[in-house]
Design an enzyme around this catalytic site. Structure first.
Site, PDB file in Angstrom:
ATOM      1  N   HIS A   1      -2.119  -4.069   5.139  1.00 50.93           N
ATOM      2  CA  HIS A   1      -1.741  -3.742   6.326  1.00 50.93           C
ATOM      3  C   HIS A   1      -2.707  -2.972   7.154  1.00 50.93           C
ATOM      4  O   HIS A   1      -4.315  -2.815   6.700  1.00 50.93           O
ATOM      5  CB  HIS A   1      -0.987  -2.166   6.469  1.00 50.93           C
ATOM      6  CG  HIS A   1      -1.662  -1.511   5.932  1.00 50.93           C
ATOM      7  ND1 HIS A   1      -2.537  -0.094   6.541  1.00 50.93           N
ATOM      8  CD2 HIS A   1      -1.378  -0.739   4.273  1.00 50.93           C
ATOM      9  CE1 HIS A   1      -2.850   0.382   6.085  1.00 50.93           C
ATOM     10  NE2 HIS A   1      -2.378   1.037   4.582  1.00 50.93           N
TER      11      HIS A   1
ATOM     12  N   CYS B   1       0.796  -1.692  -0.107  1.00 46.54           N
ATOM     13  CA  CYS B   1       0.036  -0.181  -0.495  1.00 46.54           C
ATOM     14  C   CYS B   1       0.818   1.177  -0.057  1.00 46.54           C
ATOM     15  O   CYS B   1       1.938   1.056   0.707  1.00 46.54           O
ATOM     16  CB  CYS B   1      -1.051   0.706   1.296  1.00 46.54           C
ATOM     17  SG  CYS B   1      -1.600   1.125   1.222  1.00 46.54           S
TER      18      CYS B   1
HETATM   19 CO    CO Z   1      -3.237   1.195   2.973  1.00 45.78          CO
END
Ligand code: CO
Length: 255
Positions: free
Chosen positions: A144, A88
């Site tokens: 995450h 990410c």
């Molecule tokens: Co993220």
């Protein structure tokens, strides 16, 4: 970790254990609420001068060179990473840092919510180059907990263009919505974060890039991990794939 001849001799402990903090490091933003708008410490409302970053960079490069004079010359000649990281874009999940790898050791692709989208030329180009040319041997999809993209997908708020990027997450939630009935918001976000990693691991393997690599006998393992922002620890979701017979027949191309 593969110890190829061209790999840097430094370890991350040498880098972070002895060199950091920078002379006047930027303090981390207060993240109690998970956002980055804290105003305490050195970081206040984006007022850190970008000159400071360039100064940090000079310190970093000089320090590395002091410990290993050949470090940058060696890296400039060749990169031979063992891993492709798909993560990410979140600023709290810096790829190299959380797995203790130096420059040259991790090929990285990051986007909002670590998505693997079959029509994303950026991602496909990264994957193809990593697998066919660099010949990475392991792909890591690392999500995450508390992912803002996942949280947005679970809400009804319109954020703009990004809603379209995240819509596959709505579909993933919809497909699994019976699993969410007894969960509070936080648990729901985290469950969808995990489901997303599992889905993206499969999406990596559904590409012709990965399937062709397997067909020609190239070793390629795809892992699904998830990082905890609250404790800094990565959990292996045990969703590793390494062969075509682990895929649903629907997604297989002729070998
Ligand atoms: Co993220």
């Amino acid at each position: 970790m593969q110890a190829a001849g061209a790999m840097p001799a430094l370890t991350l402990r040498m880098l972070f254990g002895q060199m950091l903090p920078y002379p006047d490091a930027i303090a981390p933003a207060t993240t109690a609420g998970g956002n980055c708008s804290g105003t305490s410490g050195h970081y206040s409302g984006g007022k850190v001068n970008s000159e400071k970053l360039l100064e940090n960079n000079r310190f970093w490069a000089e320090s590395l060179r002091a410990r290993d004079p050949e470090f940058f010359e060696r890296l400039a000649r060749q990169q031979k990473p063992e891993f492709l990281w798909i993560g990410c874009s979140d600023s709290r999940v810096p790829a190299n840092e959380i797995v203790g790898l130096m420059p040259g050791e991790l090929f990285v692709h990051r986007n909002v919510a670590n998505m693997v989208v079959a029509t994303d030329m950026n991602f496909l180009s990264v994957l193809q180059y990593a697998v066919d040319v660099l010949k990475v041997r392991q792909v890591i999809v690392c999500g995450h907990y508390g992912c803002g993209g996942v949280r947005a997908a679970l809400s009804h708020e319109e954020l703009g263009l990004i809603d379209n990027w995240l819509r596959a997450l709505k579909a993933l939630y919809h497909q699994n919505r019976s699993s969410f009935t007894d969960l509070d918001e936080e648990a729901g976000v985290n469950l969808l974060c995990e489901l997303n990693v599992r889905r993206q691991v499969r999406n990596v393997c559904h590409t012709t890039i990965v399937q062709n690599a397997w067909a020609r006998g190239q070793e390629l393992v795809v892992h699904g991990w998830i990082y905890g922002i609250k404790d800094g620890l990565i959990k292996d979701l045990d969703t590793t794939l390494s062969a075509r017979d682990q895929l649903d027949d629907t997604f297989l191309y002729e070998a």
